[in-house]
Design an enzyme around this catalytic site. Structure first.
Site, PDB file in Angstrom:
ATOM      1  N   CYS A 138      32.521 -91.709  45.945  1.00 26.17           N
ATOM      2  CA  CYS A 138      31.907 -90.872  46.973  1.00 26.17           C
ATOM      3  C   CYS A 138      30.429 -91.206  47.170  1.00 26.17           C
ATOM      4  O   CYS A 138      29.875 -90.966  48.244  1.00 26.17           O
ATOM      5  CB  CYS A 138      32.096 -89.400  46.634  1.00 26.17           C
ATOM      6  SG  CYS A 138      31.658 -88.963  44.943  1.00 26.17           S
TER       7      CYS A 138
ATOM      8  N   HIS B 251      30.448 -84.950  42.279  1.00 26.21           N
ATOM      9  CA  HIS B 251      30.967 -85.378  43.572  1.00 26.21           C
ATOM     10  C   HIS B 251      29.835 -85.327  44.593  1.00 26.21           C
ATOM     11  O   HIS B 251      28.947 -84.479  44.519  1.00 26.21           O
ATOM     12  CB  HIS B 251      32.114 -84.452  43.983  1.00 26.21           C
ATOM     13  CG  HIS B 251      32.769 -84.824  45.276  1.00 26.21           C
ATOM     14  ND1 HIS B 251      33.313 -86.063  45.507  1.00 26.21           N
ATOM     15  CD2 HIS B 251      32.961 -84.111  46.418  1.00 26.21           C
ATOM     16  CE1 HIS B 251      33.829 -86.093  46.721  1.00 26.21           C
ATOM     17  NE2 HIS B 251      33.620 -84.925  47.295  1.00 26.21           N
TER      18      HIS B 251
END
Length: 859
Positions: free
Chosen positions: A327, A818
């Site tokens: 990510c 994340h």
């Protein structure tokens, strides 16, 4: 029929190959697009190069290479039929699947079945031969087809598990004796004990020495002091400092000359104060913690999961699949390709980049950037579900996000190649990846427009000797602004003090900790901390000609078109546990930095003398130089060859090593980057001190020029392929006479052909440097008007900006968690969360990590 097929394939047999060990077979992704066997047109795999092409791009490859035989792969995805009870009819196998492809995770394997189809296609007539067809095809063709169908993914070799299993436990691990010398390694601020290197540092596990490693081709590395230390002490094991995680670390055995495992690494590191077992961990891209439950509110707020978000589709609204802790890459690329200059440089020049791509486009940076940009901006991979599918989903009460996004496997494999961190499957820092990518853009830019120019700015550093009050002003190039977080300036300081008191009390009484309190930091306090003077470590005062105390302040000598700002949220505790500051910063939508404009030397200030610190020559190198001016200069040929293998001209490499005093390949590489646009960049090294002034002026330049002439047989090979003689000479000189790289150079430098044709044959032996000097010769009205042509290209202007994007991080460490990004397009904020793209309802601007501002054109 067998005879007919055999006769049909006879003319093409020399071009059909069987994949050998080391050959990569790209049968899941097109080299120029994100078409796959599941796409409407399927995928065509060249039976010679094993590159994959979508229907739109296979014709280009055929016309460029003349390769006629391709294997067409098509996967049909069908929803399984349902029985009377409404459940899926059970099957023994998942349809007819014989391709070694990963099942698409977007389709549930219980509800869908797959059926694969393969056939040979002969261009240009598109004659098709269904497969398998073993009895009717020649044996060689059948073997080649079977090998392609069963070949593994080219990306599997890059997965961590595929190579970590081969690493063996060191024979020194169990018997390692560590010295009781009281050495404790701090969590930051490392430096080689024998030089000034602060990168590629290795900790010797016997005595705790921190020393630099060898130099690498990607620009990182050191001067080899860790190896020298082993030769002096025979202390065999060392660990790379920036690779330590709860799961292990990169360990090298100098005695065994290979990477090794150490089962007792946690104990060996704890000996020097590094408690790796207390570090945060990551699993499948999600945050876990050994002691504290993750605060879900962070995840909910940043991902806006507490509200129902409306998905969007079309151009500029394409998501990127998470490959497993990727990510950081996805969010960075989404932001970059929302900037017009990156869109114009890669997507605007898409056809030109593709037409002149090298023979292996999977290894060409510009091609893969153009491919990614087109995938994100075309809307081809972001289409809304059809009406019938929506109705069916509503009836089933299982409405789900339909956008599949694009899978950047080929792009990630290329940009992370050779990098110890980005090539792994571990989570990484988005800030570090941004700088890494800008570096790749700089290195691979060969046109008149460099999109990274929009980020580049000059920083003026004022260093003052505290004892003499004399100053020195210098400038450096930078690409982002790092803002410190002064916790002492929190607006809710009393609340934080009360929380800390309750936390300590709960810890003493072995009770659950209280609800955490987030520090609220005013943005103005961060900006003020940025402008404060900072101490200069190991400052050498030229006025005193000795080490002294020094302070440094930084200001903007120019303002970029796009300002990237990083909030420095990540730090290390004294126990080496990486921590993220739990802070909220009220980052503004509009930013005015004009008051931070640099002013230069002020009236009444005295400058430090322009002297350099004395060079400390190691004992083992003293006495090796010669004073004989008639001899050639001492040049480290190993460093020269390391640079030449990267594609730089040989004479430029020799000059770089010479002018940096044989200090290693990395120093020489920096010299090359700084001087590669000079007109005499690749001319032979000519040092007047090599000859006595009274000697007649001789032949030195002539000898060097002849030595730089490419071999005539190499020139003949390229000219026989239809390329002009002058163009081939340029290509060979630019690639150290490497034929394969020269061919790629010709395709990626088509503009040089016109210049070459204008030259006469008599200049074949002269080095032409136009390919270097013309790269930045085009005028740009946005460049600083008084900027010297040899200085860095900056787009100076007013320092007033508007926020248009920010990247946020969830989790307690850069090694875990994340990333998502929010981007403002057409007056509305959107959230990009992996493959999902939705309208943002509550963009959490105060919890961001990296902020992207664009300059206001008028105010």
């Amino acid at each position: 029929m067998a005879t007919d097929l055999g006769e049909l394939l006879v003319p093409y047999m020399p071009t059909i190959r069987v994949p050998r060990t080391g050959d990569r077979v790209f049968k899941s992704e097109c080299a120029f697009s994100y078409d796959s066997p599941e796409s409407e047109g399927g995928l065509y795999v060249c039976m010679n190069s094993f590159l994959g092409f979508g229907r739109e791009h296979v014709e280009r490859h055929y016309h460029k290479t003349g390769q006629s035989v391709y294997m067409h792969l098509k996967r049909h995805v069908k929803e399984k039929a349902t029985g009377a009870a409404g459940g899926a009819i059970p099957r023994r196998r998942n349809g007819k699947v014989f391709l070694d492809l990963e099942l698409n995770r977007d389709f549930n394997g219980v509800d869908y079945e797959y059926e694969d189809e393969a056939k040979l296609v002969i261009f240009p007539d598109h004659f098709e031969i269904p497969l398998p067809n073993i009895e009717e095809l020649p044996a060689l063709v059948s073997i080649a087809c079977d090998a392609v169908l069963n070949a593994s993914s080219p990306y599997k070799k890059q997965e961590a598990d595929s190579w970590e299993e081969e690493i063996q436990v060191s024979r020194h691990a169990r018997s390692l004796r560590q010295q009781e010398n009281g050495v404790r390694i701090p969590p930051s601020g490392w430096k080689c004990a024998k030089c000034e290197m602060r990168e590629n540092l290795w900790l010797n596990l016997t005595d705790g020495s921190v020393l630099c490693g060898k130099w690498f081709f990607d620009g990182s590395g050191g001067n080899g002091h860790a190896l020298e230390h082993y030769k002096e002490t025979n202390f065999p094991l060392a660990v790379k400092l920036d690779t330590i995680t709860p799961d292990g670390a990169d360990i090298y055995s100098f005695d065994e000359e290979e990477a090794v495992l150490d089962p007792d690494i946690s104990e060996h590191l704890l000996h020097f104060g590094i408690d790796m077992l207390q570090m945060q961990k990551t699993e499948n891209g999600h945050h876990t913690d050994n002691h504290v439950q993750p605060r879900l509110s962070d995840w909910e707020v940043i991902q806006e999961s507490s509200v129902k978000l409306k998905p969007v589709y079309g151009s500029g609204y394409t998501g990127i699949k998470n490959l497993g802790n990727s990510c950081y890459l996805s969010t960075t690329m989404q932001v970059l390709f929302s900037i017009p200059e990156f869109q114009r440089a890669y997507v605007g020049n898409l056809q030109r980049i593709f037409d002149y791509s090298p023979l292996d486009p999977t290894q060409d940076f510009s091609t893969q950037m153009a491919k990614l940009g087109h995938g994100l901006l075309s809307g081809q991979y972001s289409k809304p579900p059809v009406k019938s599918e929506l109705i069916e989903q509503v009836m089933k009460e299982e409405y789900k996000q339909q956008q599949r996004g694009i899978s950047p496997k080929m792009f990630k494999a290329l940009v992370s190649k050779g990098h110890p961190e980005f090539s792994s499957n571990r989570q990484q820092d988005a800030h570090e990846f941004f700088l890494h990518l800008i570096n790749l853009v700089e290195r691979n830019n060969s046109g008149s427009e460099n999109p990274s120019d929009v980020f580049r700015f000059l920083v003026e550093e004022r260093v003052m000797c505290c004892q003499t009050q004399k100053v020195r002003y210098t400038q450096r190039v930078d690409y982002l602004m790092q803002l410190p977080v002064p916790l002492e300036a929190a607006s809710n300081r009393e609340e934080l003090i009360a929380y800390e008191s309750k936390r300590q009390e709960a810890e003493e009484n072995m009770q659950p900790p209280p609800e955490p309190v987030r520090a609220r930091i005013p943005f103005t306090a961060c900006l003020q901390a940025f402008t404060e003077p900072e101490n200069v470590p190991d400052f050498w005062s030229s006025a005193l000609q000795a080490k002294s105390a020094g302070v440094k302040t930084s200001r903007f000598a120019s303002f970029p078109e796009y300002m990237v700002m990083q909030i420095k949220k990540f730090t290390f505790g004294v126990d080496w546990v990486p921590k993220k500051l739990d802070v909220s910063v009220d980052v503004p939508d509009f930013l005015d930095l004009n008051r931070l404009r640099a002013t230069g030397l002020q009236t009444g200030e005295a400058e430090l003398p322009d002297l350099t610190p004395p060079i400390v020559i190691p004992e083992n190198t003293r006495g090796t130089t010669t004073n004989n001016s008639l001899e050639s200069p001492e040049i480290d040929e190993s460093s020269v060859m390391q640079l030449a293998e990267m594609g730089f001209p040989l004479e430029a490499c020799r000059k770089a090593v010479y002018y940096t005093g044989n200090m290693g390949a990395e120093m020489a590489f920096n010299w090359i980057i700084a001087h590669m646009e000079e007109p005499d960049f690749a001319e032979p090294l000519a040092n007047p001190t090599y000859m006595e002034p009274d000697l007649p002026g001789p032949s030195f330049p002539t000898i060097s020029a002849l030595g730089n002439q490419p071999p005539e047989e190499s020139i003949s090979i390229l000219t026989s392929m239809g390329f002009p003689r002058h163009h081939t000479i340029q290509a060979l000189k630019a690639t150290n006479n490497n034929l394969e790289r020269a061919l790629d150079w010709i395709f990626t430098h088509p503009d040089c052909e016109d210049e070459s044709e204008a030259m006469s044959d008599t200049t074949d032996t002269e080095l032409n440097n136009n390919s270097f000097s013309n790269a930045n010769a085009h005028s740009d009205s946005s460049l600083s008007p008084d900027q010297d042509l040899s200085s860095p290209r900056v787009r100076d202007g007013p320092g007033r900006y508007e926020l248009f994007a920010f990247i946020s991080h969830m989790g307690s460490s850069t090694m875990s968690g994340h990333y998502v990004c929010h981007i403002k397009k057409e007056g509305r904020w959107l959230i990009y969360n992996d493959h999902k793209v939705c309208l943002s309802e509550r963009p959490p601007k105060d919890l961001g990590y990296m902020y992207f501002y664009r300059r206001l054109s008028s105010f």
